[in-house]
Design an enzyme around this catalytic site. Structure first.
Site, PDB file in Angstrom:
ATOM      1  N   ASP A  26       8.188   2.003  15.934  1.00 22.93           N
ATOM      2  CA  ASP A  26       7.911   0.565  16.004  1.00 22.93           C
ATOM      3  C   ASP A  26       9.213  -0.214  15.851  1.00 22.93           C
ATOM      4  O   ASP A  26      10.058   0.113  15.019  1.00 22.93           O
ATOM      5  CB  ASP A  26       6.951   0.153  14.887  1.00 22.93           C
ATOM      6  N   ASP A  45       3.298  -3.533   3.306  1.00 20.19           N
ATOM      7  CA  ASP A  45       2.476  -3.072   2.192  1.00 20.19           C
ATOM      8  C   ASP A  45       3.274  -2.348   1.102  1.00 20.19           C
ATOM      9  O   ASP A  45       3.342  -2.809  -0.030  1.00 20.19           O
ATOM     10  CB  ASP A  45       1.283  -2.222   2.687  1.00 20.19           C
ATOM     11  N   ASP A  74       5.065   7.531  15.925  1.00 18.04           N
ATOM     12  CA  ASP A  74       5.531   6.592  16.952  1.00 18.04           C
ATOM     13  C   ASP A  74       6.666   5.742  16.387  1.00 18.04           C
ATOM     14  O   ASP A  74       6.945   5.803  15.183  1.00 18.04           O
ATOM     15  CB  ASP A  74       4.379   5.696  17.452  1.00 18.04           C
TER      16      ASP A  74
HETATM   17  P1  ATP Z   1       1.544   6.102  10.232  1.00 20.20           P
HETATM   18  O1  ATP Z   1       2.506   7.210  10.227  1.00 20.20           O
HETATM   19  O2  ATP Z   1       0.247   6.472   9.659  1.00 20.20           O
HETATM   20  O3  ATP Z   1       1.446   5.363  11.549  1.00 20.20           O
HETATM   21  P2  ATP Z   1       2.763   3.655   9.411  1.00 20.20           P
HETATM   22  O4  ATP Z   1       3.472   3.260   8.151  1.00 20.20           O
HETATM   23  O5  ATP Z   1       3.558   3.600  10.671  1.00 20.20           O
HETATM   24  O6  ATP Z   1       2.148   5.072   9.178  1.00 20.20           O
HETATM   25  P3  ATP Z   1       1.025   1.776  10.662  1.00 20.20           P
HETATM   26  O7  ATP Z   1      -0.405   1.529  10.408  1.00 20.20           O
HETATM   27  O8  ATP Z   1       1.450   2.297  11.979  1.00 20.20           O
HETATM   28  O9  ATP Z   1       1.504   2.741   9.504  1.00 20.20           O
HETATM   29  O10 ATP Z   1       1.789   0.424  10.327  1.00 20.20           O
HETATM   30  C1  ATP Z   1       3.148   0.210  10.624  1.00 20.20           C
HETATM   31  C2  ATP Z   1       3.796  -0.626   9.531  1.00 20.20           C
HETATM   32  O11 ATP Z   1       3.165  -1.904   9.440  1.00 20.20           O
HETATM   33  C3  ATP Z   1       3.686  -0.044   8.128  1.00 20.20           C
HETATM   34  O12 ATP Z   1       4.722   0.857   7.860  1.00 20.20           O
HETATM   35  C4  ATP Z   1       3.756  -1.278   7.258  1.00 20.20           C
HETATM   36  O13 ATP Z   1       5.088  -1.689   7.078  1.00 20.20           O
HETATM   37  C5  ATP Z   1       3.046  -2.328   8.096  1.00 20.20           C
HETATM   38  N1  ATP Z   1       1.613  -2.418   7.759  1.00 20.20           N
HETATM   39  C6  ATP Z   1       0.592  -1.752   8.358  1.00 20.20           C
HETATM   40  N2  ATP Z   1      -0.590  -2.072   7.826  1.00 20.20           N
HETATM   41  C7  ATP Z   1      -0.335  -2.973   6.868  1.00 20.20           C
HETATM   42  C8  ATP Z   1      -1.152  -3.697   5.953  1.00 20.20           C
HETATM   43  N3  ATP Z   1      -2.472  -3.530   5.926  1.00 20.20           N
HETATM   44  N4  ATP Z   1      -0.534  -4.551   5.104  1.00 20.20           N
HETATM   45  C9  ATP Z   1       0.807  -4.729   5.130  1.00 20.20           C
HETATM   46  N5  ATP Z   1       1.606  -4.077   5.948  1.00 20.20           N
HETATM   47  C10 ATP Z   1       1.076  -3.201   6.822  1.00 20.20           C
HETATM   48 MG    MG Z   2       2.750   3.901  12.672  1.00 21.36          MG
END
Ligand code: ATP
Ligand code: MG
Length: 456
Positions: free
Chosen positions: A67, A155, A65
Site C-alpha cells: 500500500d 490503528d 500486498d
Molecule cells: P494485512 O497483512 O492483514 O493486510 P494490514 O496491516 O495491511 O495487514 P489492512 O487491513 O490491509 O491491514 O490495512 C492497511 C493499513 O491501514 C493498516 O496497516 C493500518 O495502518 C490501517 N488500518 C486498517 N484498518 C484500520 C482501522 N480499522 N483503524 C485504523 N487503521 C486501520
Molecule cells: Mg494489507
C-alpha cells in the site's frame, strides 16, 4: 451530531530511521509498487509505502500486498496513471492496476472534526465529510491531511511506519520499531477511545497477535472484554469480511481461542457463544476440530470454503432449535429441522452477513445430514452422485469424530460404500437390510406401487 466533541489524538513525534539502520531493501518490494512510488516522487509528491507491508518486511515476512500513501489527491493520482481507478465512498482511494497486482494509493488522511470547527486549513472541505455516532464510532471519514495526521489515524504502532522512496528511510511515528522488537501489539493513543471509534480494531488486535506471534500490550488488552459488545454496531457485511480473515488465516484455531479469551467470539456468533462455556463440551470440540481441519487444509494448499465452517459453527445451535421446535410445537423431526435451519441462519445474518453463495451450500450440507442416514435402495447410489456429497460426508466424519457411537458407524459405512466395487456395495446394502429387519423392503414395495398411482 453537531457540536459533539471529538477527542483529539495524542501528538506523535516522528523518528526517522535512515536506510543504514533498517533491513528493508528495494529488492524486497514489488516492482509495480516501486513504479508507483517513483512516478509520484518524480512528479513532486511525497510517496511512501505504509502499513502492513512495511511491518511485514521488517519482520522478514512476505507482504500480502503493497500500500502506498501520498500527499497527491485522488484526482492528481489519476492524472499520473492511465491504469488508475478511483474507488471507495467512505474514503476515496486510487487503485493502480497491473494485471493481477493492484497497488492501492491513498491520500494522507486528516482528522475527523466537528463541522462547526473552522480553525483548520482543511475545514472548507471537511464539513459533513466526517461523522461520529453516539458510541464514539466513526461513520464517515473523508478528510485529507498531513502524514502526521495520517499516522495518528492508524490503528497499531506497528502499522504506522512509512517507507520513504525519497531517501529509503522509515518514518516511525508511534514507536513501531520498538514494538516490533518487543513483539507487542499496541494501539496508538488511548485504547478505549480507539476501540470505540472502530470496534473492529479489537478483532484486528487479535488477528495480528496470532498472525505475527506477538502479544497485545496490557494497556491495549484491558478494555477489550468490556467493549466487546460494541461489535454489535458493526455492519454485518463488514463483519463477514473480518471473520473470513480471522478464520481463514491458516491459524484459525489459535485465533478462535484468543477471540474467546477476550469475549470477542460470542458477539460474532451469539447463538453459539453460550454453548461454549464448558471447554470440554462436544460443542467446543466440534468448533476446535473444524478449525484444526481448516488450518491443515490451508497449510497444505487445499481448498476450503467458509460455508463448511459456518455450517459447523451453527450445527449445534440448529440441533438445539430443532429439539425445541419438536417439543414445543409438536413438529416432526423433518419439519422442525427445516424450520430451525431457517431460524438459525436468519439470526446469524443479523450479525454476520452470509452471502447467498455460502448460505446455499450451508443449507445443503445440513439437509444432506438427514439424507445420509437414509441409505436404502437407490438412495445410497443417488447420494454418491450429489455434487455436495463430498462436503456432506466430510461434515458427517467431523460429527462422528466428536460424537462417536451410531454416527461413527454411519460414517464408516459411507467410507466403505464409496470405495467398494459394485458387488461390495450390494453386499453393504444387503447387510444393512438384514441388520435393520424387513421394514425397508416393505417400504420399497409401497413406493414402487405408489408411483404410477400418483401419475394418474
Ligand atoms: P494485512 O497483512 O492483514 O493486510 P494490514 O496491516 O495491511 O495487514 P489492512 O487491513 O490491509 O491491514 O490495512 C492497511 C493499513 O491501514 C493498516 O496497516 C493500518 O495502518 C490501517 N488500518 C486498517 N484498518 C484500520 C482501522 N480499522 N483503524 C485504523 N487503521 C486501520
Ligand atoms: Mg494489507
Amino acid at each position: 451530531m453537531r457540536g459533539k466533541a471529538v477527542v483529539q489524538p495524542a501528538k506523535l513525534s516522528v523518528a526517522i530511521v535512515p536506510r543504514a539502520d533498517h533491513p528493508i531493501s528495494r529488492d524486497d518490494i514489488s516492482e509495480n509498487a516501486l513504479k508507483v512510488l517513483y512516478r509520484l516522487h518524480n512528479a513532486g509528491y511525497q510517496a511512501y509505502l505504509v502499513g502492513g507491508c512495511v511491518r511485514d518486511l521488517l519482520l522478514g515476512k512476505e507482504p500480502k500486498d503493497f500500500d502506498v500513501t501520498t500527499n497527491a489527491t485522488p484526482e492528481q493520482i489519476k492524472g499520473l496513471f492511465r491504469n488508475c481507478r478511483l474507488i471507495g465512498r467512505r474514503f476515496r482511494l486510487a487503485h493502480i492496476v497491473y494485471g493481477r497486482e493492484v497497488i492501492e494509493v491513498a491520500t494522507f488522511r486528516g482528522h475527523h472534526q466537528d463541522s462547526d470547527d473552522t480553525n483548520d486549513e482543511d475545514s472548507a472541505n471537511t464539513s459533513d465529510l466526517s461523522k461520529q455516532s453516539d458510541h464514539g464510532q466513526l461513520l464517515r471519514d473523508n478528510v485529507f491531511g498531513s502524514i502526521e495526521e495520517d499516522a495518528q489515524r492508524r490503528d497499531f504502532t506497528i502499522n504506522a511506519m512509512y517507507y520513504n522512496i525519497a531517501d529509503f528511510s522509515i518514518s516511525d511515528f508511534a514507536g513501531g520499531m520498538a514494538a516490533i522488537k518487543a513483539k507487542e501489539i499496541a494501539l496508538i493513543g488511548d485504547p478505549e477511545t480507539r476501540y470505540r471509534e472502530d470496534p473492529v480494531r479489537m478483532l484486528r488486535a487479535v488477528r495480528f497477535a496470532v498472525k505475527l506471534n506477538m502479544r497485545i500490550s496490557d494497556k491495549s488488552a484491558k478494555p477489550i472484554k468490556e467493549l466487546a459488545p460494541l461489535l454489535g454496531n458493526i455492519p454485518a457485511a463488514r463483519l463477514f469480511e473480518e471473520v473470513l480473515k480471522l478464520l481463514l488465516s491458516g491459524q484459525g484455531l489459535a485465533t478462535y481461542r484468543l477471540l474467546d479469551t477476550y469475549d470477542l467470539f460470542e458477539p460474532l456468533f451469539p447463538q453459539l457463544g453460550p454453548l461454549l462455556s464448558d471447554k470440554n463440551s462436544r460443542e467446543v470440540r466440534f468448533v476446535e476440530q473444524v478449525l484444526t481441519n481448516t488450518d491443515n487444509r490451508i497449510n497444505t494448499g487445499q481448498r476450503v470454503t467458509p460455508a463448511f465452517i459456518f455450517a459447523a459453527f451453527l450445527w449445534y445451535p440448529l440441533e438445539e432449535r430443532c429439539q425445541q421446535l419438536m417439543v414445543e410445537g409438536g413438529l416432526t423431526h423433518f419439519d422442525a429441522f427445516n424450520l430451525a435451519l431457517n431460524d438459525v441462519l436468519h439470526k446469524q445474518i443479523q450479525r454476520i452477513m452470509i452471502p447467498k453463495r455460502f448460505s446455499m451450500p450451508i443449507r445443503e450440507i445440513w439437509q444432506l445430514q438427514l439424507r445420509l442416514s437414509k441409505r436404502f435402495g437407490r438412495r445410497a447410489y443417488q447420494m454418491l452422485e450429489n455434487p455436495k456429497f463430498r462436503a456432506a460426508y466430510d461434515f458427517l466424519l467431523l460429527r462422528a469424530d466428536v460424537e462417536g457411537g451410531a454416527l461413527l458407524e454411519l460414517a464408516e459405512w459411507w467410507t466403505e460404500f464409496q470405495s467398494a466395487d459394485e458387488q461390495g456395495r450390494k453386499n453393504l446394502l444387503a447387510d444393512l437390510r438384514k441388520a435393520e429387519g424387513s421394514a425397508p423392503a416393505t417400504k420399497r414395495k409401497r413406493r414402487y406401487r405408489a408411483k404410477p398411482k400418483k401419475a394418474e
